[in-house]
Design a protein around this motif. Structure first.
Motif, PDB file in Angstrom:
ATOM      1  N   GLY A  32       0.824  -1.201   0.000  1.00  0.00           N
ATOM      2  CA  GLY A  32       0.000   0.000   0.000  1.00  0.00           C
ATOM      3  C   GLY A  32       0.854   1.245   0.000  1.00  0.00           C
ATOM      4  N   MET A  33       0.266   2.354  -0.427  1.00  0.00           N
ATOM      5  CA  MET A  33       0.912   3.668  -0.400  1.00  0.00           C
ATOM      6  C   MET A  33      -0.026   4.618   0.338  1.00  0.00           C
ATOM      7  SD  MET A  33       3.860   3.529  -1.885  1.00  0.00           S
ATOM      8  CE  MET A  33       4.235   5.250  -2.070  1.00  0.00           C
ATOM      9  N   TYR A  34       0.528   5.445   1.217  1.00  0.00           N
ATOM     10  CA  TYR A  34      -0.268   6.311   2.083  1.00  0.00           C
ATOM     11  C   TYR A  34       0.320   7.716   2.093  1.00  0.00           C
ATOM     12  CZ  TYR A  34      -1.427   1.644   3.733  1.00  0.00           C
ATOM     13  OH  TYR A  34      -1.801   0.332   3.788  1.00  0.00           O
ATOM     14  N   SER A  35      -0.529   8.721   1.954  1.00  0.00           N
ATOM     15  CA  SER A  35      -0.139  10.119   2.127  1.00  0.00           C
ATOM     16  C   SER A  35      -0.768  10.593   3.428  1.00  0.00           C
ATOM     17  CB  SER A  35      -0.646  10.976   0.969  1.00  0.00           C
ATOM     18  OG  SER A  35      -0.028  10.602  -0.228  1.00  0.00           O
ATOM     19  N   LEU A  36       0.070  11.135   4.300  1.00  0.00           N
ATOM     20  CA  LEU A  36      -0.379  11.543   5.627  1.00  0.00           C
ATOM     21  C   LEU A  36       0.005  12.986   5.907  1.00  0.00           C
ATOM     22  CD1 LEU A  36       1.112   8.468   7.514  1.00  0.00           C
ATOM     23  CD2 LEU A  36      -1.198   8.674   6.661  1.00  0.00           C
ATOM     24  N   CYS A  37      -0.765  13.614   6.760  1.00  0.00           N
ATOM     25  CA  CYS A  37      -0.428  14.916   7.291  1.00  0.00           C
ATOM     26  C   CYS A  37       0.058  14.663   8.721  1.00  0.00           C
ATOM     27  CB  CYS A  37      -1.653  15.824   7.267  1.00  0.00           C
ATOM     28  SG  CYS A  37      -1.344  17.454   7.941  1.00  0.00           S
ATOM     29  N   VAL A  38       1.359  14.838   8.939  1.00  0.00           N
ATOM     30  CA  VAL A  38       1.962  14.553  10.247  1.00  0.00           C
ATOM     31  C   VAL A  38       2.480  15.866  10.831  1.00  0.00           C
ATOM     32  CG1 VAL A  38       3.711  13.218  11.485  1.00  0.00           C
ATOM     33  CG2 VAL A  38       2.636  12.261   9.433  1.00  0.00           C
ATOM     34  N   LYS A  39       1.853  16.330  11.890  1.00  0.00           N
ATOM     35  CA  LYS A  39       2.226  17.590  12.536  1.00  0.00           C
ATOM     36  C   LYS A  39       2.344  18.720  11.520  1.00  0.00           C
ATOM     37  CE  LYS A  39       5.965  16.195  14.632  1.00  0.00           C
ATOM     38  NZ  LYS A  39       7.126  16.077  15.525  1.00  0.00           N
ATOM     39  N   GLY A  40       1.415  18.773  10.554  1.00  0.00           N
ATOM     40  CA  GLY A  40       1.400  19.850   9.583  1.00  0.00           C
ATOM     41  C   GLY A  40       2.256  19.641   8.354  1.00  0.00           C
ATOM     42  N   LYS A  41       2.955  18.519   8.248  1.00  0.00           N
ATOM     43  CA  LYS A  41       3.793  18.250   7.078  1.00  0.00           C
ATOM     44  C   LYS A  41       3.296  17.002   6.352  1.00  0.00           C
ATOM     45  CE  LYS A  41       7.974  20.360   8.772  1.00  0.00           C
ATOM     46  NZ  LYS A  41       9.385  20.216   9.040  1.00  0.00           N
ATOM     47  N   MET A  91       3.701  13.618   4.537  1.00  0.00           N
ATOM     48  CA  MET A  91       4.651  12.507   4.507  1.00  0.00           C
ATOM     49  C   MET A  91       4.019  11.351   3.761  1.00  0.00           C
ATOM     50  SD  MET A  91       6.317  12.382   8.275  1.00  0.00           S
ATOM     51  CE  MET A  91       7.415  13.640   8.826  1.00  0.00           C
ATOM     52  N   LYS A  92       4.871  10.564   3.119  1.00  0.00           N
ATOM     53  CA  LYS A  92       4.394   9.398   2.392  1.00  0.00           C
ATOM     54  C   LYS A  92       4.985   8.145   3.018  1.00  0.00           C
ATOM     55  CE  LYS A  92       3.801  11.866  -1.907  1.00  0.00           C
ATOM     56  NZ  LYS A  92       2.421  11.815  -2.166  1.00  0.00           N
ATOM     57  N   TYR A  93       4.121   7.151   3.206  1.00  0.00           N
ATOM     58  CA  TYR A  93       4.519   5.865   3.757  1.00  0.00           C
ATOM     59  C   TYR A  93       4.075   4.761   2.815  1.00  0.00           C
ATOM     60  CZ  TYR A  93       6.104   7.543   8.271  1.00  0.00           C
ATOM     61  OH  TYR A  93       6.831   8.160   9.259  1.00  0.00           O
ATOM     62  N   LYS A  94       4.730   3.618   2.949  1.00  0.00           N
ATOM     63  CA  LYS A  94       4.333   2.457   2.160  1.00  0.00           C
ATOM     64  C   LYS A  94       4.268   1.241   3.065  1.00  0.00           C
ATOM     65  CE  LYS A  94       9.074   1.558   0.629  1.00  0.00           C
ATOM     66  NZ  LYS A  94       9.961   1.525  -0.543  1.00  0.00           N
ATOM     67  N   LYS A  95       3.530   0.256   2.603  1.00  0.00           N
ATOM     68  CA  LYS A  95       3.415  -1.015   3.306  1.00  0.00           C
ATOM     69  C   LYS A  95       3.978  -2.086   2.381  1.00  0.00           C
ATOM     70  CE  LYS A  95       0.020  -4.270   5.081  1.00  0.00           C
ATOM     71  NZ  LYS A  95      -1.408  -4.587   5.082  1.00  0.00           N
ATOM     72  N   VAL A  96       4.932  -2.850   2.884  1.00  0.00           N
ATOM     73  CA  VAL A  96       5.511  -3.966   2.146  1.00  0.00           C
ATOM     74  C   VAL A  96       5.275  -5.202   2.995  1.00  0.00           C
ATOM     75  CG1 VAL A  96       7.600  -4.940   1.121  1.00  0.00           C
ATOM     76  CG2 VAL A  96       7.263  -2.456   1.137  1.00  0.00           C
ATOM     77  N   GLY A  97       4.394  -6.067   2.535  1.00  0.00           N
ATOM     78  CA  GLY A  97       4.005  -7.220   3.350  1.00  0.00           C
ATOM     79  C   GLY A  97       3.209  -6.739   4.546  1.00  0.00           C
ATOM     80  N   THR A  98       3.766  -6.920   5.736  1.00  0.00           N
ATOM     81  CA  THR A  98       3.106  -6.446   6.953  1.00  0.00           C
ATOM     82  C   THR A  98       3.852  -5.285   7.601  1.00  0.00           C
ATOM     83  OG1 THR A  98       4.303  -8.066   8.279  1.00  0.00           O
ATOM     84  CG2 THR A  98       2.138  -8.721   7.435  1.00  0.00           C
ATOM     85  N   VAL A  99       4.871  -4.765   6.926  1.00  0.00           N
ATOM     86  CA  VAL A  99       5.744  -3.735   7.495  1.00  0.00           C
ATOM     87  C   VAL A  99       5.435  -2.373   6.880  1.00  0.00           C
ATOM     88  CG1 VAL A  99       8.150  -3.013   7.784  1.00  0.00           C
ATOM     89  CG2 VAL A  99       7.559  -5.444   7.846  1.00  0.00           C
ATOM     90  N   PHE A 100       5.302  -1.340   7.734  1.00  0.00           N
ATOM     91  CA  PHE A 100       5.138   0.038   7.291  1.00  0.00           C
ATOM     92  C   PHE A 100       6.486   0.733   7.338  1.00  0.00           C
ATOM     93  CE2 PHE A 100       0.863  -0.829   9.028  1.00  0.00           C
ATOM     94  CZ  PHE A 100       0.117  -0.551   7.896  1.00  0.00           C
ATOM     95  N   MET A 101       6.751   1.591   6.344  1.00  0.00           N
ATOM     96  CA  MET A 101       7.994   2.370   6.320  1.00  0.00           C
ATOM     97  C   MET A 101       7.773   3.614   5.471  1.00  0.00           C
ATOM     98  SD  MET A 101      10.215   0.007   3.704  1.00  0.00           S
ATOM     99  CE  MET A 101       9.700  -1.491   4.494  1.00  0.00           C
ATOM    100  N   ARG A 102       8.666   4.574   5.615  1.00  0.00           N
ATOM    101  CA  ARG A 102       8.576   5.773   4.783  1.00  0.00           C
ATOM    102  C   ARG A 102       8.725   5.364   3.323  1.00  0.00           C
ATOM    103  NH1 ARG A 102      10.529  11.186   7.620  1.00  0.00           N
ATOM    104  NH2 ARG A 102       9.802  10.655   9.690  1.00  0.00           N
ATOM    105  N   ALA A 103       8.077   6.089   2.445  1.00  0.00           N
ATOM    106  CA  ALA A 103       8.044   5.717   1.034  1.00  0.00           C
ATOM    107  C   ALA A 103       9.432   5.671   0.406  1.00  0.00           C
ATOM    108  CB  ALA A 103       7.146   6.673   0.256  1.00  0.00           C
ATOM    109  N   GLU A 104      10.338   6.530   0.855  1.00  0.00           N
ATOM    110  CA  GLU A 104      11.669   6.569   0.263  1.00  0.00           C
ATOM    111  C   GLU A 104      12.614   5.515   0.860  1.00  0.00           C
ATOM    112  OE1 GLU A 104      11.570   9.505   3.644  1.00  0.00           O
ATOM    113  OE2 GLU A 104      10.299   9.168   1.924  1.00  0.00           O
ATOM    114  N   ALA A 105      12.187   4.815   1.896  1.00  0.00           N
ATOM    115  CA  ALA A 105      13.036   3.811   2.549  1.00  0.00           C
ATOM    116  C   ALA A 105      13.178   2.560   1.683  1.00  0.00           C
ATOM    117  CB  ALA A 105      12.456   3.424   3.899  1.00  0.00           C
TER     118      ALA A 105
END
Length: 121
Positions: free
Chosen positions: A91-100, A102-116
């Protein structure tokens, strides 16, 4: 004459393909699709876009919200979901974190920043 026609066709085709295209995302944000296959927000005024959402724009993933709160040293209420795309195992997620934004992704069962890199390198 044949060379002039070929040159004219070449000139017209490069002019057509080098133009930027303005588009609107499903969430209503305006973006510019560039000819070099990159994009940017149409109204971006800085390198670090900010967001000020009162509530989630899409149904949140509470497990990801907890992960992001720990990773960014903030409270869960400071995280708002802007957009997400999910399928089986990723999955790919766009979030508003403390006003900024950020993009996160899910690989299998693990969440991480999209650029990781999921392989750790």
């Amino acid at each position: 004459m044949k060379n002039a026609f070929t040159l004219l066709i070449l000139l017209i085709s490069t002019t057509i393909y080098s133009q930027n295209i303005k588009a609107t995302t499903e969430s209503g944000k305006k973006v510019i699709l560039k000819s070099d296959k990159t994009w940017e927000y149409a109204d971006s005024k800085s390198d670090t876009p900010e967001c000020n959402l009162d509530k989630d724009a899409v149904k949140p993933n509470e497990r990801l919200r907890k992960h992001v709160a720990v990773e960014n040293n903030c409270e869960e209420k400071d995280i708002k979901f802007i957009n997400m795309t999910q399928s089986l195992g990723n999955g790919m997620y766009s979030l508003c974190v403390k006003g900024k934004i950020m993009k996160y992704k899910k690989v299998g069962t693990v969440f991480m920043r999209a650029e990781a890199n999921p392989m750790g390198n």
